[in-house]
Enzyme design. Structure first.
Site, PDB file in Angstrom:
ATOM      1  N   HIS A 373      71.575  -5.676   7.843  1.00 53.48           N
ATOM      2  CA  HIS A 373      71.301  -4.650   8.855  1.00 53.48           C
ATOM      3  C   HIS A 373      72.359  -4.532   9.931  1.00 53.48           C
ATOM      4  O   HIS A 373      72.155  -3.813  10.906  1.00 53.48           O
ATOM      5  CB  HIS A 373      69.965  -4.917   9.549  1.00 53.48           C
ATOM      6  CG  HIS A 373      68.781  -4.785   8.662  1.00 53.48           C
ATOM      7  ND1 HIS A 373      68.087  -3.614   8.502  1.00 53.48           N
ATOM      8  CD2 HIS A 373      68.171  -5.694   7.870  1.00 53.48           C
ATOM      9  CE1 HIS A 373      67.095  -3.799   7.666  1.00 53.48           C
ATOM     10  NE2 HIS A 373      67.118  -5.060   7.262  1.00 53.48           N
ATOM     11  N   ARG A 567      66.903  -0.187  22.092  1.00 51.61           N
ATOM     12  CA  ARG A 567      67.310  -1.400  22.783  1.00 51.61           C
ATOM     13  C   ARG A 567      68.607  -1.147  23.565  1.00 51.61           C
ATOM     14  O   ARG A 567      69.457  -0.375  23.132  1.00 51.61           O
ATOM     15  CB  ARG A 567      67.510  -2.532  21.774  1.00 51.61           C
ATOM     16  CG  ARG A 567      66.203  -3.095  21.268  1.00 51.61           C
ATOM     17  CD  ARG A 567      65.372  -3.685  22.384  1.00 51.61           C
ATOM     18  NE  ARG A 567      65.947  -4.925  22.834  1.00 51.61           N
ATOM     19  CZ  ARG A 567      65.433  -6.125  22.566  1.00 51.61           C
ATOM     20  NH1 ARG A 567      64.311  -6.247  21.872  1.00 51.61           N
ATOM     21  NH2 ARG A 567      66.023  -7.217  23.009  1.00 51.61           N
ATOM     22  N   LYS A 572      75.518   0.397  21.682  1.00 56.21           N
ATOM     23  CA  LYS A 572      74.746   1.640  21.646  1.00 56.21           C
ATOM     24  C   LYS A 572      75.157   2.597  22.782  1.00 56.21           C
ATOM     25  O   LYS A 572      74.775   3.755  22.813  1.00 56.21           O
ATOM     26  CB  LYS A 572      73.245   1.346  21.712  1.00 56.21           C
ATOM     27  CG  LYS A 572      72.716   0.590  20.487  1.00 56.21           C
ATOM     28  CD  LYS A 572      71.226   0.309  20.619  1.00 56.21           C
ATOM     29  CE  LYS A 572      70.677  -0.620  19.535  1.00 56.21           C
ATOM     30  NZ  LYS A 572      70.430   0.066  18.249  1.00 56.21           N
ATOM     31  N   THR A 677      67.265   4.647  13.184  1.00 52.17           N
ATOM     32  CA  THR A 677      66.112   5.315  12.567  1.00 52.17           C
ATOM     33  C   THR A 677      65.452   6.271  13.551  1.00 52.17           C
ATOM     34  O   THR A 677      64.781   7.217  13.146  1.00 52.17           O
ATOM     35  CB  THR A 677      65.077   4.283  12.070  1.00 52.17           C
ATOM     36  OG1 THR A 677      64.930   3.266  13.060  1.00 52.17           O
ATOM     37  CG2 THR A 677      65.510   3.662  10.758  1.00 52.17           C
ATOM     38  N   LYS A 681      63.599  10.214  13.609  1.00 54.49           N
ATOM     39  CA  LYS A 681      62.310  10.561  14.248  1.00 54.49           C
ATOM     40  C   LYS A 681      62.462  11.770  15.162  1.00 54.49           C
ATOM     41  O   LYS A 681      61.596  12.656  15.203  1.00 54.49           O
ATOM     42  CB  LYS A 681      61.779   9.359  15.047  1.00 54.49           C
ATOM     43  CG  LYS A 681      61.366   8.196  14.160  1.00 54.49           C
ATOM     44  CD  LYS A 681      61.207   6.863  14.908  1.00 54.49           C
ATOM     45  CE  LYS A 681      61.259   5.730  13.896  1.00 54.49           C
ATOM     46  NZ  LYS A 681      61.370   4.396  14.520  1.00 54.49           N
TER      47      LYS A 681
HETATM   48  C1  8GP Z   1      69.156  -2.707  13.007  1.00 53.52           C
HETATM   49  C2  8GP Z   1      70.372  -1.812  13.126  1.00 53.52           C
HETATM   50  O1  8GP Z   1      71.040  -2.075  14.335  1.00 53.52           O
HETATM   51  C3  8GP Z   1      69.955  -0.353  13.049  1.00 53.52           C
HETATM   52  O2  8GP Z   1      71.071   0.455  13.029  1.00 53.52           O
HETATM   53  C4  8GP Z   1      69.127  -0.139  11.784  1.00 53.52           C
HETATM   54  O3  8GP Z   1      68.617   1.170  11.778  1.00 53.52           O
HETATM   55  C5  8GP Z   1      67.964  -1.108  11.751  1.00 53.52           C
HETATM   56  O4  8GP Z   1      68.443  -2.437  11.808  1.00 53.52           O
HETATM   57  C6  8GP Z   1      67.151  -0.991  10.475  1.00 53.52           C
HETATM   58  O5  8GP Z   1      67.957  -1.123   9.369  1.00 53.52           O
HETATM   59  N1  8GP Z   1      69.614  -4.069  12.960  1.00 53.52           N
HETATM   60  C7  8GP Z   1      69.010  -5.031  13.598  1.00 53.52           C
HETATM   61  O6  8GP Z   1      68.025  -4.853  14.288  1.00 53.52           O
HETATM   62  C8  8GP Z   1      69.603  -6.333  13.395  1.00 53.52           C
HETATM   63  O7  8GP Z   1      70.590  -6.461  12.675  1.00 53.52           O
HETATM   64  N2  8GP Z   1      69.052  -7.329  14.030  1.00 53.52           N
HETATM   65  C9  8GP Z   1      69.642  -8.592  14.036  1.00 53.52           C
HETATM   66  C10 8GP Z   1      68.805  -9.712  13.790  1.00 53.52           C
HETATM   67  C11 8GP Z   1      69.942  -9.295  12.839  1.00 53.52           C
END
Ligand code: 8GP
Length: 832
Positions: A373, A567, A572, A677, A681
């Site tokens: 992710h 967040r 961001k 995501t 929305k």
């Molecule tokens: C998030 C990404 O930042 C976001 O772009 C994406 O939409 C979302 O995951 C779902 O895929 N990533 C995280 O929250 C993340 O990598 N958290 C860290 C604990 C590894």
């Protein structure tokens, strides 16, 4: 021994079979019964909270009947199941979702009204289940909704944190964290005190022989008990109700404690109990950041070991051969947090079940899939070898063996390349040595996927490049994220959902989101547009009320609502947004009163939590609030600009905010946001977006057309060169941004020392996030937004066209891709 009623007595069971309610009258009976019995209250003291409790209990009863049927049918047919392992499930509220998915919201509405309540007030009583930080956790929740709605045999496995993500309060412009104790009353879970697993920690490994075989025995240490809590997950318009199993920790009731207790050491036996309970006590509040805390590793192993025990036990009931395991079980790792599951399954198969290493390893790698992710280095998990050795000595040995066999094959493949071994080793030869969890996850899985096209390409060319060389490109794939239209359109925006249904031939579009395309026919339909605009306005009024109630600031719903909620993170770039807002403020101040009258009123809305230890993110929150304080009280500005920070952004607030946005900001430095995501929305709710060429913004553009999105900024491919130039060349700050900085320095928004770090990051520390490089293009693009908004007809056409083309972003599409390409599972449709 399986408890089962003998046939002669089963007739009595059939006669007394519980029937779920199916209309308002049936609901009312159940609701009143729960008030008067379960809650021990009556018509004289049933407040809204009690009404919420009783309503939820009535719906829970309905859910559990379907849940039982689904589970029985799955046990009987024993299809391949998928297990989704995630440390985070950001579920939000459950009641509204349950009502809508089982199609009984109207019954509840009528019933509650008969009994003297408004359904919105009752729904509003529920505390969010906030067992997640942000995108990753909410994605897991959307996936559960799609898995059930598409009738896939699937279980989620997670931790039952006593404290979810903290509650955010803003005091004097600063974030203050308050614990979120959410379990006081949680009707949505079923404790399974009969499903308990002993989890071992610490101890040592003894080598022994069994016959002619060398065996490893992990002994000593301490035992913590995992108890299962089951949360039913109803599918939309289907009887399928899947299970989310959350584990809770407590001290094992074994001999240990009793001995202490008998010796009169009562206090210390209670202390042991507390220490064990700490494991599932709290969700770590970091998003895209790992901190390497021992308790976090304990959480990971505790949850993974309990879940695997459960999965293996279920498989063994079928008495199949071990080689069939991957035909019965798919396990998806949501990021690297559950990577120890790979090691644990290998351990179970070789140490406990006595399989050979190679046979076991084949099973393991055919079972697991890993989703990445993020490419941010600070979020990639590493654990020190020493810590794993101490906590999980046998697992460390297995990790070393996995690495040894892996490096041997790499060496054969690339005999003249010494450096590749160092680069891909699961063990990083640093001081101290570290286990690279992402590498372990890749080596132990048959598929690795990113979450949007750009992101999946980036991982192949950057952090995992060597592994593409080793395994070939087919092991790496893309599954672009999606969102559930049930929660994010039907539930959050009921009027828009109705309007769409009236044009799309009913609600089937909620099951096949591509049917939204029928809306394109109506883009130029005056009546339709008018209704569309009215709904948006009503949603803005609803948000304006929330803002008034929570911040005291009055905002005009006719203004352009510009939203950035997510967040708080430097990548961001909320700092870019607030600098842009200051630029707008200064420009307005420079105009004559007559010129000002020509300007379009705007409300800049921010929301989001900063990780408690992330100082820079907290500075950003402070600046936003400081700017709001000045701007919102400037009589020269009035309605032309308002700056709002919405406290404690969470799922239920997102359901109010998304439908009310005109434009939302997805403005990460190109190449840093894996997908995003909320961008999906907002567009699905008839808002446009301003964004960078990053993550899923790129695919959204491709789907909806580039005339319907406001893109700006540098491209991912140029980021590295720009950063290099900042560091080694001269870095001139954008002249408009300089004006913003000098206003801050003059103390326009309070003592400027508070904001020095934010400016210094751009001026003196290499501007890693390219705030200055993108600033001009950002404010120019905002001018285009204003111009475009002035032509409401054109604006509405853009919004409607975009919604019509959003079918691709349903999490149903996404889950079907996982099912076909990674899990190899089929839906299981129940017979009534
Ligand atoms: C998030 C990404 O930042 C976001 O772009 C994406 O939409 C979302 O995951 C779902 O895929 N990533 C995280 O929250 C993340 O990598 N958290 C860290 C604990 C590894």
């Amino acid at each position: 021994v399986e408890a089962s009623i003998p046939e002669p007595q089963r007739e009595a069971w059939r006669r007394n079979k519980t029937q779920g309610f199916t209309d308002a009258e049936g609901f009312e009976k159940e609701m009143v019964r729960h008030v008067e019995t379960t809650l021990a209250r009556s018509v004289y003291n049933c407040d809204e909270n009690a009404a919420y409790s009783a309503t939820s209990l009535a719906f829970r009863d309905r859910l559990i009947l379907e849940w039982n049927k689904t589970q029985q049918s799955q046990t009987l047919k024993d299809p391949k199941r998928v297990y989704y392992l995630s440390l985070e499930f950001l579920m939000g509220r459950a009641l509204d979702n349950a009502m809508l998915n089982i199609g009984q919201k109207d019954s509840a509405k009528t019933g509650l009204s008969d009994l003297g309540f408004r359904i919105e007030d009752i729904i509003g009583q529920e505390h969010d289940a906030a067992l997640g930080n942000g995108g990753l956790g909410r994605l897991a929740a959307c996936f559960l909704d799609s898995l059930a709605s598409l009738n896939y045999p699937a279980w989620g496995y997670g931790l039952r944190y006593r404290y979810g993500i903290f509650k955010q309060e803003i005091i004097d412009g600063y974030q203050v964290e308050v614990p979120d104790y959410w379990l006081d009353f949680n009707p949505w879970e079923f404790p399974r005190h009969d499903v308990v697993v002993d989890i071992q920690f610490y101890g040592h490994v003894r080598k022994d022989t069994a016959g002619d075989k060398a065996v490893s025995i992990w002994e000593g240490g301490e035992i913590v008990q995992a108890t299962a809590y089951d949360v039913p997950i109803p599918g939309y318009d289907t009887p399928t109700t899947n299970n989310l199993r959350l584990w809770s920790s407590k001290a094992s009731g074994g001999e240990f404690d009793f001995q202490k207790f008998n010796n009169g050491d009562y206090e210390s036996s209670v202390a042991d109990q507390q220490r064990a309970e700490t494991i599932s006590a709290v969700l770590y509040p970091n998003d895209n950041l790992e901190r390497g805390k021992e308790l976090r590793l304990k959480q990971q192993y505790f949850w993974v070991a309990a879940s695997l025990y459960d999965i293996v036990r279920r498989f063994k009931k079928s008495k199949r051969d071990w080689k069939e395991f991957p035909q019965q079980v798919a396990i998806q790792l949501n990021d690297t947090h559950p990577t120890l599951a790979i090691v644990e399954l290998q351990r179970i198969l070789i140490d406990i079940e006595g399989l050979s290493w190679d046979f076991a390893w084949d099973i393991v790698t055919s079972t697991f899939g890993y989703t990445n992710h993020t490419v941010l280095p600070e979020a990639l998990e590493k654990w020190s070898v020493g810590l794993i050795q101490h906590l999980l000595p046998r697992h460390l040995q297995i990790i070393y063996d996995i690495n040894l066999f892996f490096l041997q094959t790499v060496e054969k493949q690339f005999p003249n390349d010494r450096d590749i071994l160092r680069r891909v080793s699961i063990i990083e030869e640093s001081q101290p040595k570290m286990v690279r969890m992402a590498f372990l996850a890749i080596v132990g899985s048959h598929k690795v996927n990113g979450v949007a096209e750009l992101h999946s390409d980036l991982i192949k060319t950057t952090i995992f490049r060597d592994f593409v060389e080793i395994y070939g490109p087919d092991k790496f794939t893309n599954v672009t994220n999606g969102i559930t239209p049930r929660r994010w359109l039907h539930q959050a925006n009921p009027r828009l959902s109705e309007l769409i249904a009236s044009k799309c031939g009913g609600k089937n579009y909620l099951k096949d989101l591509n049917e939204l395309s029928k809306l394109e026919e109506f883009v130029n339909d005056k009546e339709f547009r008018k209704e569309w605009a009215e709904i948006k306005y009503a949603n803005k009024v609803r948000l304006a009320k929330h803002i008034k109630n929570t911040t005291g600031v009055t905002v005009n719903p006719s203004s352009l609502f510009d939203v950035q909620v997510k967040r708080i993170h430097e990548y961001k770039r909320q700092q870019l947004n607030i600098f842009g807002v200051i630029h707008r403020y200064l420009s307005l101040k420079a105009l004559s009163p007559a010129e000002r009258k020509q300007q379009l009123p705007r409300v800049s809305i921010f929301g989001g939590k900063a990780a408690p230890g992330y100082w820079m993110a907290k500075q950003i929150i402070h600046l936003i609030n400081a700017v709001g304080k000045v701007v919102n009280n400037d009589p020269e500005i009035g309605d032309l600009l308002k700056v709002i920070f919405i406290e404690d952004y969470n799922v239920s607030k997102a359901e109010i905010i998304c439908p009310a946005s005109d434009i939302s900001e997805h403005i990460s430095t190109a190449g840093t946001e894996a997908s995003g995501t909320s961008n999906m929305k907002f567009v699905l709710n008839g808002g446009l977006i301003i964004g960078t060429c990053d993550g899923a913004n790129i695919e959204i553009t491709r789907e909806i057309g580039e005339n319907n999105i406001f893109l700006f900024g540098n491209l991912a491919e140029d980021v590295e060169d720009l950063r290099h130039a900042h560091t080694y060349g001269s870095h001139t700050i954008d002249s408009n941004l300089e004006k913003v900085f000098s206003a801050i320095e003059k103390g326009t928004f309070g003592p400027s020392e508070d904001f020095n770090a934010l400016m210094a990051a751009v001026r003196h520390h290499g501007d890693f996030y390219l705030v200055s490089d993108d600033f001009n293009s950002y404010i120019e693009t905002h001018k285009l937004v204003d111009e475009s908004y002035r032509n409401q007809d054109e604006w509405l056409a853009k919004c409607i066209t975009s919604v019509a083309r959003m079918g691709f972003f349903s999490s149903d599409r996404c889950i079907n891709e996982y099912a076909d390409e990674i899990w190899n599972i089929e839906p299981l449709v129940e017979q009534e």
